[in-house]
Scaffold this motif. Structure first.
Motif, PDB file in Angstrom:
ATOM      1  N   UNK A 195      67.599   7.534  45.223  1.00  0.00           N
ATOM      2  CA  UNK A 195      68.187   8.663  45.965  1.00  0.00           C
ATOM      3  C   UNK A 195      67.712   8.679  47.416  1.00  0.00           C
ATOM      4  N   UNK A 196      66.454   8.311  47.636  1.00  0.00           N
ATOM      5  CA  UNK A 196      65.949   8.238  49.015  1.00  0.00           C
ATOM      6  C   UNK A 196      66.593   7.073  49.761  1.00  0.00           C
ATOM      7  N   UNK A 197      66.735   5.940  49.071  1.00  0.00           N
ATOM      8  CA  UNK A 197      67.246   4.734  49.720  1.00  0.00           C
ATOM      9  C   UNK A 197      68.742   4.780  49.982  1.00  0.00           C
ATOM     10  N   UNK A 200      69.298   9.090  51.578  1.00  0.00           N
ATOM     11  CA  UNK A 200      68.450   9.634  52.632  1.00  0.00           C
ATOM     12  C   UNK A 200      67.697  10.888  52.248  1.00  0.00           C
ATOM     13  N   UNK A 201      67.494  11.129  50.948  1.00  0.00           N
ATOM     14  CA  UNK A 201      66.805  12.356  50.518  1.00  0.00           C
ATOM     15  C   UNK A 201      65.312  12.273  50.801  1.00  0.00           C
ATOM     16  N   UNK A 322      68.906   5.562  57.101  1.00  0.00           N
ATOM     17  CA  UNK A 322      69.576   5.893  58.362  1.00  0.00           C
ATOM     18  C   UNK A 322      69.728   4.659  59.243  1.00  0.00           C
ATOM     19  N   UNK A 323      68.681   3.866  59.330  1.00  0.00           N
ATOM     20  CA  UNK A 323      68.712   2.690  60.199  1.00  0.00           C
ATOM     21  C   UNK A 323      69.771   1.685  59.763  1.00  0.00           C
ATOM     22  N   UNK A 324      69.856   1.438  58.450  1.00  0.00           N
ATOM     23  CA  UNK A 324      70.840   0.482  57.946  1.00  0.00           C
ATOM     24  C   UNK A 324      72.265   0.965  58.194  1.00  0.00           C
TER      25      UNK A 324
END
Length: 370
Positions: A195-197, A200-201, A322-324
């Motif tokens: 979920x973070x990856x 973005x959570x 975000x960066x990707x």
């Protein structure tokens, strides 16, 4: 308004000010002693009379910083989020009171604060960011004292806390991310990582995601709450961001993982039986309890070590997301909304490094004016 100077038996001087009458109509006076010279007493009296003339006079209290900030915490408690209460309590109890607690509140000076910040930096090993947190609580507390006319000025407003250096964002490449996701897939906490990856959570948002916030039909999740460690066990609160609740579109791999997660939870419920206490969260322990973020952090570090992938903070998975996206030319406004930033400016400022050297801009300007 009247006042007079008198000499004490011990050779010091005192002033007495007429304060009008009280509610019962009795005469009120204020006396302050301990001045070494008549001139000092006269100067102090003149200031008191001037403040009274302006309506800015505040009668001194013997209350100490410790006594005041202990009351201040209880005053603030109803209006603070559980996690913020815990932070305020820690900053007041472990830094403000030990350093400033015995000083009378009305005698607190900017020098006291500057000295404390330097001591926290050198002896306490606190980072500029942590010292800024201490400063913020002090500023808030003293501003409240000014509003309630306990103080006539906020000395924290006269002090500049240490400058916080801009943190260097540490992210994974797409190859590193894929490698780690493949490695972590068998682990119980894979869903939090995914979920973070892929969305973005933040850590607390991923841990607090509920099944009721997952829409398989639309392929979205609603980020409506975050997990925090309150004073007593776990607690949930609205997301940290000022942008509030946000809806995020899911990639297919995350949708598939969520469906698989439902199957795994059904097995947990069957195995635990009556011991299972379902909190309705996407990620739970074998007995249905919320996952302790500190325990998860330990498992995260363990997985990192064993995976062989470059070590980053868990929060950097969010930065990686975000960066990707920005590297693939996804519009910054869309990325900002997924991240829950209050403005697209925050996104652009934080991830400006993503764009690197802008050769495309140079080519475009050359095409236009050549």
């Amino acid at each position: 308004m009247r006042g007079c100077i008198s000499k004490r038996k011990n050779g010091t001087y005192a002033y007495t000010v007429e304060m009008g009458k009280n509610a019962e109509g009795k005469r009120r006076q204020k006396m302050k002693a301990g001045f070494n010279t008549r001139k000092e007493a006269e100067q102090a009296l003149a200031k008191v009379l001037a403040d009274m003339g302006r309506g800015s006079y505040i009668e001194e209290t013997k209350e100490t910083v410790q006594e005041y900030f202990t009351k201040f915490l209880e005053l603030k408690r109803p209006n603070l989020r559980p996690g913020t209460v815990k932070t305020y309590k820690w900053l007041i109890g472990y830094h403000i009171i030990p350093q400033l607690g015995q000083i009378p509140l009305t005698r607190l000076t900017p020098h006291h604060l500057v000295t404390m910040y330097e001591k926290l930096r050198l002896d306490g090993g606190l980072s500029p960011q942590s010292i800024n947190h201490v400063h913020k609580v002090l500023h808030d507390g003293l501003a409240t004292a000014v509003r309630y006319e306990t103080l006539n000025r906020n000395v924290a407003a006269l002090v500049q806390p240490p400058k916080i250096p801009k943190a260097k964002t540490n992210v994974w490449t797409d190859v590193e991310l894929v490698t780690f996701l493949e490695y972590s897939k068998p682990y119980r906490y894979y869903m939090i990582i995914l979920l973070a990856a892929t969305c973005g959570l933040r850590r607390g948002e991923a841990i607090a995601l509920r099944w009721e916030d997952v829409d398989f039909t639309k392929g979205t999740i609603k980020v409506a709450q975050s997990y925090v460690r309150g004073e007593k066990g776990h607690a949930f609160q609205e997301p940290k961001t000022k942008a509030g609740i946000r809806t995020i579109a899911l990639p297919q791999m995350t949708i598939d993982a969520l469906k698989h997660q439902k199957v795994l939870q059904a097995k947990d419920k069957l195995a635990a039986g009556v011991k299972y206490t379902d909190h309705g969260l996407v990620s739970q322990t074998k007995n249905g309890l919320p996952i302790n973020p500190y325990y998860f952090e330990a498992r995260w570090l363990d997985m990192l070590r064993k995976s062989g992938v470059k070590c980053i903070r868990f929060h950097d998975l969010r930065h990686t997301h975000a960066s990707l996206l920005l590297l693939q030319n996804v519009h910054p406004k869309i990325v900002s909304e997924r991240m829950g930033h209050s403005s697209v400016g925050i996104t652009l400022d934080r991830y400006s490094h993503t764009y690197g050297v802008d050769y495309k801009a140079a080519q475009e300007i050359n095409r236009i004016i050549h």
